[in-house]
Design a protein around this motif. Structure first.
Motif, mmCIF file in Angstrom:
data_model
loop_
_atom_site.group_PDB
_atom_site.id
_atom_site.type_symbol
_atom_site.label_atom_id
_atom_site.label_comp_id
_atom_site.label_asym_id
_atom_site.label_seq_id
_atom_site.Cartn_x
_atom_site.Cartn_y
_atom_site.Cartn_z
ATOM 1 N N SER A 195 0.843 -1.195 0.000
ATOM 2 C CA SER A 195 0.000 0.000 0.000
ATOM 3 C C SER A 195 0.883 1.251 0.000
ATOM 4 O O SER A 195 2.082 1.182 0.293
ATOM 5 C CB SER A 195 -0.911 0.028 1.233
ATOM 6 N N GLU A 196 0.279 2.367 -0.314
ATOM 7 C CA GLU A 196 1.042 3.620 -0.343
ATOM 8 C C GLU A 196 1.627 3.959 1.019
ATOM 9 O O GLU A 196 2.704 4.543 1.114
ATOM 10 C CB GLU A 196 0.155 4.760 -0.835
ATOM 11 N N THR A 197 0.921 3.580 2.084
ATOM 12 C CA THR A 197 1.416 3.890 3.425
ATOM 13 C C THR A 197 2.599 3.021 3.829
ATOM 14 O O THR A 197 3.202 3.245 4.876
ATOM 15 C CB THR A 197 0.292 3.736 4.470
ATOM 16 N N LEU A 203 10.989 -2.088 2.448
ATOM 17 C CA LEU A 203 11.965 -2.152 1.362
ATOM 18 C C LEU A 203 11.328 -2.484 0.020
ATOM 19 O O LEU A 203 11.767 -1.994 -1.026
ATOM 20 C CB LEU A 203 13.033 -3.192 1.705
ATOM 21 N N ILE A 204 10.293 -3.301 0.034
ATOM 22 C CA ILE A 204 9.674 -3.739 -1.219
ATOM 23 C C ILE A 204 8.633 -2.753 -1.733
ATOM 24 O O ILE A 204 8.078 -2.943 -2.824
ATOM 25 C CB ILE A 204 9.004 -5.110 -1.042
ATOM 26 N N ALA A 205 8.355 -1.690 -0.982
ATOM 27 C CA ALA A 205 7.280 -0.763 -1.351
ATOM 28 C C ALA A 205 7.808 0.451 -2.103
ATOM 29 O O ALA A 205 8.715 1.136 -1.640
ATOM 30 C CB ALA A 205 6.541 -0.303 -0.090
ATOM 31 N N ASP A 206 7.233 0.710 -3.285
ATOM 32 C CA ASP A 206 7.511 1.936 -4.024
ATOM 33 C C ASP A 206 6.312 2.222 -4.921
ATOM 34 O O ASP A 206 5.317 1.483 -4.901
ATOM 35 C CB ASP A 206 8.818 1.840 -4.823
ATOM 36 N N THR A 207 6.403 3.260 -5.717
ATOM 37 C CA THR A 207 5.244 3.659 -6.523
ATOM 38 C C THR A 207 4.876 2.629 -7.586
ATOM 39 O O THR A 207 3.750 2.622 -8.080
ATOM 40 C CB THR A 207 5.494 5.017 -7.197
ATOM 41 N N GLY A 248 -0.136 -2.164 -4.644
ATOM 42 C CA GLY A 248 -1.214 -3.011 -5.128
ATOM 43 C C GLY A 248 -0.828 -4.447 -5.404
ATOM 44 O O GLY A 248 -1.692 -5.309 -5.560
ATOM 45 N N ARG A 249 0.469 -4.738 -5.452
ATOM 46 C CA ARG A 249 0.936 -6.100 -5.723
ATOM 47 C C ARG A 249 1.138 -6.870 -4.426
ATOM 48 O O ARG A 249 1.367 -6.285 -3.372
ATOM 49 C CB ARG A 249 2.239 -6.067 -6.521
ATOM 50 N N LEU A 250 1.082 -8.179 -4.503
ATOM 51 C CA LEU A 250 1.336 -9.007 -3.337
ATOM 52 C C LEU A 250 2.761 -8.784 -2.838
ATOM 53 O O LEU A 250 3.709 -8.777 -3.632
ATOM 54 C CB LEU A 250 1.150 -10.482 -3.677
ATOM 55 N N LYS A 251 2.896 -8.628 -1.540
ATOM 56 C CA LYS A 251 4.226 -8.406 -0.975
ATOM 57 C C LYS A 251 5.155 -9.588 -1.239
ATOM 58 O O LYS A 251 6.342 -9.412 -1.552
ATOM 59 C CB LYS A 251 4.128 -8.147 0.529
ATOM 60 N N THR A 252 4.617 -10.793 -1.134
ATOM 61 C CA THR A 252 5.456 -11.969 -1.354
ATOM 62 C C THR A 252 5.926 -12.055 -2.801
ATOM 63 O O THR A 252 7.055 -12.482 -3.069
ATOM 64 C CB THR A 252 4.688 -13.255 -0.993
#
Length: 238
Positions: free
Chosen positions: A58-60, A66-70, A74-78
């Motif tokens: 999510s955006e938050t 580490l895996i979160a960016d723009t 919306g994608r699965l973290k795994t």
């Protein structure tokens, strides 16, 4: 491909590096703490990782995971984490359980994974207790992350036995519950920094922050790397 672990071999030796290639680490929760723990063990050459998380990015999450960016929102973290692992080490084996860890499914997940080490980096107390219980019963080393939210000083993190914790509200609950379950000892990461209250600015903006702790980039990341380093040293027998 050149020996990408050359610098590590200089520090740990060939035997330790070779040992890591045959080890399997299971990580529950690929968030602020878990994503950096994963990064540490993958870059250290662990040959097999098991990822357990049902969430999507999510955006938050962008401020601390580490895996979160723009591009990954919306994608699965795994799924994102698996891609990152294979970009680092194309030979790594990655298993995914895109499922919310619950006391009822945790025994089966651990049985299927059969890991050499388990990292608990999730938030739910009942699930954390179930992970520790199952690991202890199976004789699998486990480390559990206590609270990292509402903190600002990453130098206050340390790894101790659960009986040595203090200050951390989550650690207090875990101590009591584990004792009730007959579990006396467990390695945990905790901070002795007092939790910081949510800012008045957030409250004025009308955000519901009472049950969700604030967090900043350099705190859960440090916690995750500390856990990763601890696991690597234990797997190497250092």
């Amino acid at each position: 491909m050149a020996d990408w672990l050359h610098r590590e071999r200089m520090l740990l030796g060939d035997a330790a590096v070779e040992k890591l290639t045959h080890k399997k680490v299971m990580i529950f929760g690929i968030g602020g703490v878990g994503s950096y723990t994963l990064e540490a063990v993958v870059r250290a050459g662990v040959g097999n990782v098991v990822l357990v998380d049902s969430d999507t990015v999510s955006e938050t999450n962008i401020n601390r995971q580490l895996i979160a960016d723009t591009k990954t929102v919306g994608r699965l973290k795994t799924e994102v984490a698996e891609e990152r692992c294979k970009l680092i080490n194309p030979n790594i084996e990655v298993s995914r359980f895109d499922i919310f860890a619950l006391p009822d499914n945790i025994p089966d997940l651990i049985e299927k994974a059969s890991p050499d080490y388990i990292v608990d980096a999730i938030d739910t107390v009942s699930a954390k207790l179930a992970i520790i219980k199952e690991a202890k019963e199976r004789g699998i080393p486990v480390i559990s992350s206590m609270g990292t939210g509402s903190k600002l000083d990453p130098t206050r993190f340390k790894i101790v036995d659960i009986t040595k914790t203090h200050t951390c509200p989550l650690a207090k609950v875990m101590r009591i519950k584990l004792r009730e379950m007959g579990i006396a000892h467990c390695d945990v990461l905790f901070s002795d920094e007092l939790p910081i209250k949510a800012s008045s600015a957030s409250e004025l903006e009308g955000q519901t922050t009472r049950h969700i702790p604030g967090s900043v980039s350099f705190v859960p990341s440090a916690a995750g790397l500390i856990i990763g380093g601890f696991v690597i040293r234990k797997l190497c027998g250092i």
